[in-house]
Motif scaffolding. Sequence first.
Motif, PDB file in Angstrom:
ATOM      1  N   ASN A 226       0.826  -1.212   0.000  1.00 50.90           N
ATOM      2  CA  ASN A 226       0.000   0.000   0.000  1.00 50.90           C
ATOM      3  C   ASN A 226       0.859   1.261   0.000  1.00 50.90           C
ATOM      4  O   ASN A 226       0.718   2.121   0.878  1.00 50.90           O
ATOM      5  N   PRO A 227       1.747   1.441  -0.979  1.00 49.75           N
ATOM      6  CA  PRO A 227       2.656   2.596  -0.952  1.00 49.75           C
ATOM      7  C   PRO A 227       1.932   3.937  -0.987  1.00 49.75           C
ATOM      8  O   PRO A 227       2.456   4.943  -0.513  1.00 49.75           O
ATOM      9  N   GLU A 228       0.704   3.927  -1.509  1.00 45.07           N
ATOM     10  CA  GLU A 228      -0.056   5.186  -1.604  1.00 45.07           C
ATOM     11  C   GLU A 228      -0.418   5.750  -0.237  1.00 45.07           C
ATOM     12  O   GLU A 228      -0.750   6.937  -0.116  1.00 45.07           O
ATOM     13  N   LEU A 229      -0.356   4.918   0.798  1.00 45.78           N
ATOM     14  CA  LEU A 229      -0.724   5.368   2.146  1.00 45.78           C
ATOM     15  C   LEU A 229       0.377   6.174   2.819  1.00 45.78           C
ATOM     16  O   LEU A 229       0.139   6.811   3.849  1.00 45.78           O
ATOM     17  N   PHE A 230       1.580   6.136   2.249  1.00 43.60           N
ATOM     18  CA  PHE A 230       2.756   6.660   2.943  1.00 43.60           C
ATOM     19  C   PHE A 230       3.469   7.726   2.117  1.00 43.60           C
ATOM     20  O   PHE A 230       3.280   7.828   0.904  1.00 43.60           O
ATOM     21  N   GLN A 231       4.301   8.492   2.803  1.00 43.79           N
ATOM     22  CA  GLN A 231       5.073   9.546   2.145  1.00 43.79           C
ATOM     23  C   GLN A 231       6.299   8.926   1.471  1.00 43.79           C
ATOM     24  O   GLN A 231       7.415   8.954   1.990  1.00 43.79           O
ATOM     25  N   LEU A 232       6.061   8.355   0.277  1.00 43.68           N
ATOM     26  CA  LEU A 232       7.113   7.740  -0.525  1.00 43.68           C
ATOM     27  C   LEU A 232       7.180   8.434  -1.878  1.00 43.68           C
ATOM     28  O   LEU A 232       6.178   8.969  -2.358  1.00 43.68           O
ATOM     29  N   ASP A 233       8.364   8.409  -2.513  1.00 39.30           N
ATOM     30  CA  ASP A 233       8.465   8.987  -3.860  1.00 39.30           C
ATOM     31  C   ASP A 233       8.103   7.919  -4.903  1.00 39.30           C
ATOM     32  O   ASP A 233       7.677   6.810  -4.563  1.00 39.30           O
ATOM     33  N   ASP A 234       8.304   8.237  -6.177  1.00 41.57           N
ATOM     34  CA  ASP A 234       7.882   7.331  -7.249  1.00 41.57           C
ATOM     35  C   ASP A 234       8.638   6.003  -7.239  1.00 41.57           C
ATOM     36  O   ASP A 234       8.159   5.008  -7.781  1.00 41.57           O
ATOM     37  N   SER A 235       9.820   5.994  -6.649  1.00 42.91           N
ATOM     38  CA  SER A 235      10.587   4.751  -6.569  1.00 42.91           C
ATOM     39  C   SER A 235      10.353   4.034  -5.245  1.00 42.91           C
ATOM     40  O   SER A 235      11.068   3.092  -4.906  1.00 42.91           O
ATOM     41  N   CYS A 236       9.366   4.514  -4.479  1.00 43.24           N
ATOM     42  CA  CYS A 236       8.972   3.951  -3.171  1.00 43.24           C
ATOM     43  C   CYS A 236       9.994   4.209  -2.070  1.00 43.24           C
ATOM     44  O   CYS A 236       9.976   3.546  -1.030  1.00 43.24           O
ATOM     45  N   THR A 237      10.880   5.166  -2.273  1.00 41.12           N
ATOM     46  CA  THR A 237      11.818   5.568  -1.227  1.00 41.12           C
ATOM     47  C   THR A 237      11.137   6.577  -0.309  1.00 41.12           C
ATOM     48  O   THR A 237      10.457   7.495  -0.797  1.00 41.12           O
ATOM     49  N   PRO A 238      11.267   6.443   1.008  1.00 38.08           N
ATOM     50  CA  PRO A 238      10.630   7.405   1.914  1.00 38.08           C
ATOM     51  C   PRO A 238      11.123   8.832   1.686  1.00 38.08           C
ATOM     52  O   PRO A 238      12.297   9.054   1.372  1.00 38.08           O
ATOM     53  N   ILE A 239      10.217   9.773   1.870  1.00 39.38           N
ATOM     54  CA  ILE A 239      10.575  11.191   1.795  1.00 39.38           C
ATOM     55  C   ILE A 239      11.001  11.671   3.179  1.00 39.38           C
ATOM     56  O   ILE A 239      11.988  12.377   3.341  1.00 39.38           O
ATOM     57  N   GLY A 240      10.233  11.305   4.163  1.00 39.38           N
ATOM     58  CA  GLY A 240      10.565  11.585   5.564  1.00 39.38           C
ATOM     59  C   GLY A 240      10.258  10.365   6.395  1.00 39.38           C
ATOM     60  O   GLY A 240       9.459   9.511   5.987  1.00 39.38           O
ATOM     61  N   TRP A 256      13.434   6.579  14.491  1.00 41.47           N
ATOM     62  CA  TRP A 256      12.718   5.302  14.403  1.00 41.47           C
ATOM     63  C   TRP A 256      12.760   4.728  12.992  1.00 41.47           C
ATOM     64  O   TRP A 256      12.821   3.520  12.821  1.00 41.47           O
ATOM     65  N   GLY A 257      12.672   5.598  11.991  1.00 44.80           N
ATOM     66  CA  GLY A 257      12.785   5.145  10.605  1.00 44.80           C
ATOM     67  C   GLY A 257      11.498   4.674   9.954  1.00 44.80           C
ATOM     68  O   GLY A 257      11.510   4.258   8.798  1.00 44.80           O
ATOM     69  N   ASN A 258      10.367   4.738  10.672  1.00 44.51           N
ATOM     70  CA  ASN A 258       9.088   4.295  10.080  1.00 44.51           C
ATOM     71  C   ASN A 258       8.635   5.277   9.007  1.00 44.51           C
ATOM     72  O   ASN A 258       8.833   6.484   9.131  1.00 44.51           O
ATOM     73  N   PRO A 259       7.971   4.785   7.968  1.00 39.83           N
ATOM     74  CA  PRO A 259       7.425   5.709   6.972  1.00 39.83           C
ATOM     75  C   PRO A 259       6.287   6.526   7.575  1.00 39.83           C
ATOM     76  O   PRO A 259       5.550   6.047   8.446  1.00 39.83           O
ATOM     77  N   LEU A 260       6.154   7.751   7.138  1.00 38.73           N
ATOM     78  CA  LEU A 260       5.103   8.643   7.626  1.00 38.73           C
ATOM     79  C   LEU A 260       3.865   8.529   6.741  1.00 38.73           C
ATOM     80  O   LEU A 260       3.960   8.190   5.561  1.00 38.73           O
ATOM     81  N   TYR A 261       2.733   8.827   7.311  1.00 37.71           N
ATOM     82  CA  TYR A 261       1.473   8.699   6.569  1.00 37.71           C
ATOM     83  C   TYR A 261       1.216   9.891   5.665  1.00 37.71           C
ATOM     84  O   TYR A 261       1.566  11.023   5.983  1.00 37.71           O
ATOM     85  N   ARG A 262       0.552   9.599   4.571  1.00 40.43           N
ATOM     86  CA  ARG A 262       0.062  10.644   3.676  1.00 40.43           C
ATOM     87  C   ARG A 262      -1.368  10.950   4.144  1.00 40.43           C
ATOM     88  O   ARG A 262      -2.347  10.402   3.626  1.00 40.43           O
ATOM     89  N   TRP A 263      -1.465  11.798   5.161  1.00 38.86           N
ATOM     90  CA  TRP A 263      -2.743  11.965   5.847  1.00 38.86           C
ATOM     91  C   TRP A 263      -3.842  12.517   4.944  1.00 38.86           C
ATOM     92  O   TRP A 263      -5.026  12.208   5.134  1.00 38.86           O
ATOM     93  N   GLU A 264      -3.473  13.337   3.943  1.00 40.69           N
ATOM     94  CA  GLU A 264      -4.510  13.870   3.046  1.00 40.69           C
ATOM     95  C   GLU A 264      -5.191  12.725   2.294  1.00 40.69           C
ATOM     96  O   GLU A 264      -6.408  12.747   2.066  1.00 40.69           O
ATOM     97  N   TYR A 265      -4.409  11.727   1.897  1.00 39.76           N
ATOM     98  CA  TYR A 265      -4.964  10.562   1.195  1.00 39.76           C
ATOM     99  C   TYR A 265      -5.899   9.790   2.115  1.00 39.76           C
ATOM    100  O   TYR A 265      -7.008   9.402   1.726  1.00 39.76           O
ATOM    101  N   HIS A 266      -5.455   9.556   3.362  1.00 40.37           N
ATOM    102  CA  HIS A 266      -6.287   8.824   4.311  1.00 40.37           C
ATOM    103  C   HIS A 266      -7.614   9.539   4.548  1.00 40.37           C
ATOM    104  O   HIS A 266      -8.667   8.900   4.645  1.00 40.37           O
TER     105      HIS A 266
END
Length: 491
Positions: A226-240, A256-266
């Motif tokens: 579910n990469p669309e749920l998270f702040q990832l770029d087009d190559s699925c690398t985390p942004i923050g 911690w290193g966890n991917p952050l949520y794309r809250w607007e999408y949620h």
Amino acid sequence: MRKSGILLPVSSIPSKYGIGTFSKHAYEFVDFLEKAGQAYWQILPLGPTGYGDSPYQSFSTFAGNPYYIDLEALVEEGWITTKDCETCDFVTDEMYVDYEKIYQSRFVILKKAYEKSEIAQRKEFQEFKKESRHWLPDYALYMTIKNSFQGISWIEWDEDIKLRKPSAMKFYKETYEKEVEFYEFQQFLFAKQWFALKEYANGKGIRIIGDIPIYVAFDSADTWANPELFQLDDSCTPIGVAGCPPDAFSATGQLWGNPLYRWEYHQKTEYEWWMRRIGYCYELYDVVRIDHFRGFDEYYSIPYGDPTAEFGEWRKGPGYDVFKVMKEKLGNKAVIAEDLGFLTPSVIELVKKTGYPGMKILQFAFDSREESDYLPHNYTKNSVVYTGTHDNDTTVGWYASFNKKDKDFAKRYLNIRKKRDVHWEFIRAALASVADTAIIPIQDYLGLGSEARINTPSTLGDNWKWRLLPGQLDDELAEEIRRFTKLYGRI
């Protein structure tokens, strides 16, 4: 109504074969809770663990840890033998889990059970797969592919499968069909055994408090599927990525290193994934403790690739909106808000608006330099008090390392006269407080020292390992706990 309970991770139950499981010993612990007059059993997240063995960095937010499957139940099924179990090397020291040995041996035995089970022919297995279709296929395939790449993170997989190209997905599903089914088999066993144990506990009047980490691990089926749920770029690398800023305990903060949520999408999906996640938690547990509750108000974003958490920034989270939707779609559920640490006015307001009880930790109370919200005379009824949590030292261990000035304050406040009474006076203060709920780690009832600590945050190697030894819990202790619980009106 005033209630109390005991905190004990499943991994710490004194089951056979190296780690706590859903075995007869787990049922005996439920019996112990009933004898002791307790209303709650609090556990840690049940997900499959990876690097560092932390239940807060799981390969899936929906799947269960296959280590918790009771092997003796599989012997009774005729799928494996006692000899199969006993010939495996699980243990270095009975008091601590040896995760490397468990990893190297557990799946070998579970594979034997799978091959003997002819599980695909079982109607209940097919029903389980159907009920779990929103997460099980992705998880089982993810674990299978991960194994085919010798365990590396999905971000390092071949581009076609990393990005879930249809042709690659088809290839792995067909090539590793049996391996995928093996992971589905593990989850079937986990669910069957856990829900039987939960039903037994509920039948004894014991409710389960479970834990939902706010974040998921980057190296997880959730992020890959579910990469669309998270702040990832087009190559699925985390942004923050997630963490905490520098403070008095850590000069460089916590990364911690966890991917952050794309809250607007949620928000656009009315938090569909979150509602599914939380809804499933209420199948697993009766009460849910939401870890790092502050992150819903504001979250700390650290640029991906930074070696420390020093240069992150606070950003606005979804706030009350997610809980408004939760109440509309799931109803009023029992929640504990993990509201520890530095709290801004907006976080305090969010907790208040939800109506959820926050947490009070007695070990945080005795800073003699200032008046503390963690001192029992400052509690409100709508709160949950702990002597300490899984992230704290045991009360005996913590008290031994306390500075003299603060220790003197604790002695005066708790009327501690003898060193051997320390843990009981802390427990007394928690149970006597006005907080509706009191949860005590089992190590504190046993008066154990730092050797029984569960986790030291921001460290690796010695965490999540401690276990009870057979015979440590007996009727005498249960009766003593019951007397204390009754004395302060919690039965």
